[in-house]
Design a protein around this motif. Sequence first.
Motif, PDB file in Angstrom:
ATOM      1  N   LEU A 144      25.663  19.107 -39.436  1.00 53.63           N
ATOM      2  CA  LEU A 144      26.429  18.368 -38.431  1.00 53.63           C
ATOM      3  C   LEU A 144      25.911  16.945 -38.321  1.00 53.63           C
ATOM      4  CD1 LEU A 144      28.621  18.488 -36.219  1.00 53.63           C
ATOM      5  CD2 LEU A 144      26.835  19.209 -34.613  1.00 53.63           C
ATOM      6  N   SER A 152      31.177  27.937 -33.418  1.00 59.70           N
ATOM      7  CA  SER A 152      32.007  27.680 -32.223  1.00 59.70           C
ATOM      8  C   SER A 152      31.484  26.528 -31.381  1.00 59.70           C
ATOM      9  CB  SER A 152      32.081  28.946 -31.365  1.00 59.70           C
ATOM     10  OG  SER A 152      30.779  29.364 -30.977  1.00 59.70           O
ATOM     11  N   TYR A 153      30.252  26.058 -31.658  1.00 56.58           N
ATOM     12  CA  TYR A 153      29.669  24.958 -30.892  1.00 56.58           C
ATOM     13  C   TYR A 153      30.059  23.590 -31.441  1.00 56.58           C
ATOM     14  CZ  TYR A 153      26.631  27.934 -28.052  1.00 56.58           C
ATOM     15  OH  TYR A 153      26.153  28.851 -27.141  1.00 56.58           O
ATOM     16  N   LYS A 154      30.911  23.571 -32.441  1.00 54.04           N
ATOM     17  CA  LYS A 154      31.258  22.325 -33.121  1.00 54.04           C
ATOM     18  C   LYS A 154      31.806  21.265 -32.168  1.00 54.04           C
ATOM     19  CE  LYS A 154      33.980  20.524 -36.997  1.00 54.04           C
ATOM     20  NZ  LYS A 154      34.918  20.874 -38.091  1.00 54.04           N
ATOM     21  N   ASP A 155      32.640  21.693 -31.212  1.00 58.86           N
ATOM     22  CA  ASP A 155      33.281  20.740 -30.296  1.00 58.86           C
ATOM     23  C   ASP A 155      32.678  20.787 -28.892  1.00 58.86           C
ATOM     24  OD1 ASP A 155      35.122  19.901 -32.305  1.00 58.86           O
ATOM     25  OD2 ASP A 155      36.297  21.729 -31.928  1.00 58.86           O
ATOM     26  N   LYS A 156      31.544  21.460 -28.739  1.00 58.51           N
ATOM     27  CA  LYS A 156      30.900  21.543 -27.423  1.00 58.51           C
ATOM     28  C   LYS A 156      29.890  20.422 -27.232  1.00 58.51           C
ATOM     29  CE  LYS A 156      31.186  26.536 -26.496  1.00 58.51           C
ATOM     30  NZ  LYS A 156      30.385  27.750 -26.163  1.00 58.51           N
ATOM     31  N   ASP A 157      29.524  20.205 -25.960  1.00 53.70           N
ATOM     32  CA  ASP A 157      28.448  19.265 -25.640  1.00 53.70           C
ATOM     33  C   ASP A 157      27.123  19.988 -25.878  1.00 53.70           C
ATOM     34  OD1 ASP A 157      26.681  17.415 -24.685  1.00 53.70           O
ATOM     35  OD2 ASP A 157      27.436  17.378 -22.630  1.00 53.70           O
TER      36      ASP A 157
END
Length: 304
Positions: free
Chosen positions: A144, A172-177
């Motif tokens: 990332l 699933s954390y790709k678009d999380k803060d």
Amino acid sequence: MLQEVFYWIFNMSITAAVTGLFVVLIRLIKKLPKRLTVFLWLIPFFRMTVPLGLNSPYSLMSLFSKITTKTVTVYRPVGGIAFSMTNCVMAANSYFPITYKVNILERVFGTASVIWMIVCLAILLMLTVVYFTTLHETKGAVRLRDNIYLSDKIISPAVYGIIKPKIILPLSYKDKDIELIVLHEKAHIRRGDNLWRMLAYIIAAAHWFNPFCWIFLKLFLVDVELSCDERVLVKIGDDRAKEYALSLLECKQSATVFASAFGGAKIRTRIENILSFKKMTWFSLTVFIALILTVFYVLLTNAG
């Protein structure tokens, strides 16, 4: 030779259990910061690995030496300074080499030493398999940024590796803060927690017969997570403590051996510690450090 090694391992394990129980009592003092008290676990782990200790009249072992233990002086270089080994079993008449008081004790320790070695090697083999299985989880991870990667093989953020550790997050954390999660995992990296985890498991394998060893290991891993939480809170301030606690609640728990997982310890305990966290003053920090150094001296020295 194996029999003598096990004799001293057995003695070291008893001493480690005694000192470790005192560490368990000390960690119950809620006002003591976990980022300092976590270092107290070095005491029982040190007792499990190093047979020698400096003699001191102020040692905790001095209280037991009049009843159940014997100090075997190994090296006395000058004056009143001396290094010794604590003999809790007291089953021998002499120690280098060991001669037992009765023949049956020699047979007991001879048989026990073989069983000890077989089980120890079996646990180490299992840990090796788990280690390489854990490394396999990092394969295919997509970078990332920096040393942060995404993977569909894990369910909880964690630090993998020892020499070149990587922070690996679920896909699933790709678009999380991920700011607070990354701060937590970077705290693990700076402290070298994966290396400490590995050493702790290896020590536990050598003392597999001691139930207290496994209890200490479990509590140590909990305190490692609590310590990292506090380091993050020191950096972000009290204002974002609730936000940090919420990020922990949203994270799935994951049981890992050689990876420091963000959701890898008791969530309720960690959240309570986060919400009750208060920054230390320089005075309180000095007092706590002095207390911990005193505990190290009292628990790491031998009777003498």
